[in-house]
Design a protein around this motif. Sequence first.
Motif, PDB file in Angstrom:
ATOM      1  N   THR A 368      94.777  45.043  77.935  1.00  0.00           N
ATOM      2  CA  THR A 368      94.554  44.507  76.588  1.00  0.00           C
ATOM      3  C   THR A 368      94.175  45.637  75.643  1.00  0.00           C
ATOM      4  O   THR A 368      94.320  46.822  75.968  1.00  0.00           O
ATOM      5  N   ASN A 369      93.692  45.270  74.457  1.00  0.00           N
ATOM      6  CA  ASN A 369      93.180  46.281  73.532  1.00  0.00           C
ATOM      7  C   ASN A 369      91.841  45.823  72.960  1.00  0.00           C
ATOM      8  O   ASN A 369      91.476  44.652  73.039  1.00  0.00           O
ATOM      9  N   ILE A 370      91.124  46.770  72.383  1.00  0.00           N
ATOM     10  CA  ILE A 370      89.884  46.488  71.647  1.00  0.00           C
ATOM     11  C   ILE A 370      90.012  47.170  70.292  1.00  0.00           C
ATOM     12  O   ILE A 370      90.139  48.394  70.230  1.00  0.00           O
ATOM     13  N   TRP A 371      90.013  46.389  69.238  1.00  0.00           N
ATOM     14  CA  TRP A 371      90.047  46.984  67.907  1.00  0.00           C
ATOM     15  C   TRP A 371      88.613  47.347  67.501  1.00  0.00           C
ATOM     16  O   TRP A 371      87.694  46.519  67.631  1.00  0.00           O
ATOM     17  N   ALA A 372      88.438  48.575  67.018  1.00  0.00           N
ATOM     18  CA  ALA A 372      87.120  49.069  66.625  1.00  0.00           C
ATOM     19  C   ALA A 372      87.127  49.444  65.144  1.00  0.00           C
ATOM     20  O   ALA A 372      88.000  50.191  64.694  1.00  0.00           O
ATOM     21  N   MET A 373      86.156  48.934  64.396  1.00  0.00           N
ATOM     22  CA  MET A 373      86.069  49.204  62.958  1.00  0.00           C
ATOM     23  C   MET A 373      85.888  50.697  62.688  1.00  0.00           C
ATOM     24  O   MET A 373      85.178  51.378  63.417  1.00  0.00           O
ATOM     25  N   PRO A 374      86.475  51.197  61.594  1.00  0.00           N
ATOM     26  CA  PRO A 374      86.343  52.620  61.262  1.00  0.00           C
ATOM     27  C   PRO A 374      85.102  52.918  60.426  1.00  0.00           C
ATOM     28  O   PRO A 374      84.837  54.074  60.114  1.00  0.00           O
ATOM     29  N   ASN A 382      78.029  51.557  65.005  1.00  0.00           N
ATOM     30  CA  ASN A 382      78.977  52.484  65.626  1.00  0.00           C
ATOM     31  C   ASN A 382      79.961  51.701  66.491  1.00  0.00           C
ATOM     32  O   ASN A 382      79.794  51.565  67.703  1.00  0.00           O
ATOM     33  N   ALA A 383      80.996  51.177  65.842  1.00  0.00           N
ATOM     34  CA  ALA A 383      81.957  50.316  66.540  1.00  0.00           C
ATOM     35  C   ALA A 383      82.737  51.087  67.599  1.00  0.00           C
ATOM     36  O   ALA A 383      83.077  50.546  68.656  1.00  0.00           O
ATOM     37  N   ASP A 417      95.799  38.819  59.870  1.00  0.00           N
ATOM     38  CA  ASP A 417      97.133  38.351  60.255  1.00  0.00           C
ATOM     39  C   ASP A 417      97.257  38.096  61.755  1.00  0.00           C
ATOM     40  O   ASP A 417      98.308  37.649  62.222  1.00  0.00           O
ATOM     41  N   GLY A 418      96.192  38.424  62.523  1.00  0.00           N
ATOM     42  CA  GLY A 418      96.185  38.109  63.955  1.00  0.00           C
ATOM     43  C   GLY A 418      96.933  39.086  64.834  1.00  0.00           C
ATOM     44  O   GLY A 418      97.401  38.726  65.917  1.00  0.00           O
ATOM     45  N   GLU A 419      97.035  40.353  64.420  1.00  0.00           N
ATOM     46  CA  GLU A 419      97.777  41.330  65.223  1.00  0.00           C
ATOM     47  C   GLU A 419      97.014  41.780  66.464  1.00  0.00           C
ATOM     48  O   GLU A 419      97.598  42.312  67.397  1.00  0.00           O
ATOM     49  N   HIS A 420      95.704  41.627  66.473  1.00  0.00           N
ATOM     50  CA  HIS A 420      94.854  42.116  67.554  1.00  0.00           C
ATOM     51  C   HIS A 420      94.887  41.200  68.778  1.00  0.00           C
ATOM     52  O   HIS A 420      95.318  40.052  68.701  1.00  0.00           O
ATOM     53  N   GLN A 421      94.382  41.738  69.879  1.00  0.00           N
ATOM     54  CA  GLN A 421      94.078  40.913  71.052  1.00  0.00           C
ATOM     55  C   GLN A 421      92.581  40.629  71.100  1.00  0.00           C
ATOM     56  O   GLN A 421      92.165  39.488  71.216  1.00  0.00           O
ATOM     57  N   THR A 422      91.772  41.680  71.040  1.00  0.00           N
ATOM     58  CA  THR A 422      90.333  41.509  70.857  1.00  0.00           C
ATOM     59  C   THR A 422      89.898  42.479  69.764  1.00  0.00           C
ATOM     60  O   THR A 422      90.513  43.543  69.604  1.00  0.00           O
ATOM     61  N   LEU A 423      88.859  42.116  69.015  1.00  0.00           N
ATOM     62  CA  LEU A 423      88.404  43.054  67.987  1.00  0.00           C
ATOM     63  C   LEU A 423      86.919  42.933  67.736  1.00  0.00           C
ATOM     64  O   LEU A 423      86.322  41.865  67.908  1.00  0.00           O
TER      65      LEU A 423
END
Length: 528
Positions: A368-374, A382-383, A417-423
């Motif tokens: 999967t992926n984890i989206w982390a805020m910049p 500290n995302a 838009d829902g592009e992530h898997q987890t965020l």
Amino acid sequence: MNALKLALAAGVATAIMAGAAQAKTLVYCSEGSPEGLNPVFYTAGTTFDATSVPMYDRLVRFKKGTTEIEPGLAERWEISEDGKTYTFFLRQGVKFHTSKEFTPSRDLNADDVIWSFERQMNAEHPFHKIGGGSYEYFNSMDMASLIERMEKVDEHTVRFHLTRAEAPMIANLGMDFASIFSAEYAQKMQEAGTPELVDTNPVGTGPFQFVTYQKDAQIRYRAFPDYWAGKAPLDQLVFSITPDASVRYAKLKAGECHVMPYPNPADIEQMRSEAGIKLESQEGLNVGYLAYNTEKEPFTDARVRRALDMAINKDAIIEAVFQGAGTAAKNPLPPTLWSYNDELEDRKFDPEAAKALLAEAGHAGLKTNIWAMPVQRPYNPNARRMAEMIQSDWAKIGVQAEIVSFEWGEYLKRSKDGEHQTLLLGWTGDNGDPDNFLYTLLSCDAVGSANRARWCDEEFDKLVKEAKSATDPDKRTELYKQAQVRFADQKPWTTVAHSVVFMPMREEVTGYKISPFGKHDFYGVDLK
């Protein structure tokens, strides 16, 4: 930031501070650029700080430093017995800002209020699609189905007719999406063939007037001399956009800015004893979370969400990322908010049980992926570090996760838009009502806007909708507590933390109050 950029930034800040000798100028080292200059399109606090807070007003407002509502552009209001009719009596003599393109010919009236809401709710409104036509808050809160119609009773009286009783209505109207615009300005810009200027060259009634914006560098404002509540003590306000917390701190110590948000947790102790700096703090009305995109396999399965949740060592994250400035979150509401369900027990960190549950669900070896805020936020300092720790925890149960990030505006747009898997994301309350967390972030109506888990659960949805229309506070509390039980069972998020908010500033700054909503308001602030 490399040495050349730092030198240029310092030069800009020095020039700004030098200007303070001629006029009383406060420099705020903000953490990022706003997504745009019209607050109705967005939900991020960075954007509100730069737009709705300094430049606009709403019918009602929150008393500084509290969640208590007080009159704003409306001097008073009346609510019908059935809770479906709200009549607002507008303040007279409220002036709009001027700009190069526009000089107002009249004061605020009922037309401006109606225009500001009609634009968002009416797809046929001439300005509805200008700027993209995406009204995230308005849509998340289902305002279009709530407001049946608005009536101009006279020049200074507006009546809202609702389709149902709405307990948080007044509190909602104190939020940023309910900012009031000039209908006259919109008409003039439409006639001139430049309607987009309403969004890019703001004209409001707020305490500060827009001057210039240089993306990723600075925003300049000047005090509005005709502000209805009295001119601000400051003459000028400058947002010096400084994404790096260490650079913000260096500029604060050097006197190149007066106030900075979101310090590195590791710097807090030093700030307490730093000469020339004072550190204010307050428990935040916030929650930081990891959302699972419940529209994408395998996160449609609550067992997978529960397994991944159990595998995350929340206590280790609190210690490493928040460094004493956070507490573990077990509910989507902060514990300082009424109707918080303290009887619920947080899940236990149990990697072995997580591994077994994932295998039972048929998803051992998940990728999967984890989206982390910049950017740093009050609910997550500290995302990237948090994502790395989750990545490591998941690897121990055989889950491979790639960390993904984008520029802040792009991150918000793509995740909406829902592009992530987890965020990783979070929320700071807007109005002191549980509805602002549970309905705005997790209802079916909010899918495609603020509901980043894209979770639509019939049982949960029924509870939060019933709570919205209930007038008895005890009944609302019970419904919200039940909704939290359902949330805990279905786990659309891993709730990570509630944080303490720290605000470092120069000692010469007076009158600043920390907002429970995480906003940065400089009206009433002075420099001694």
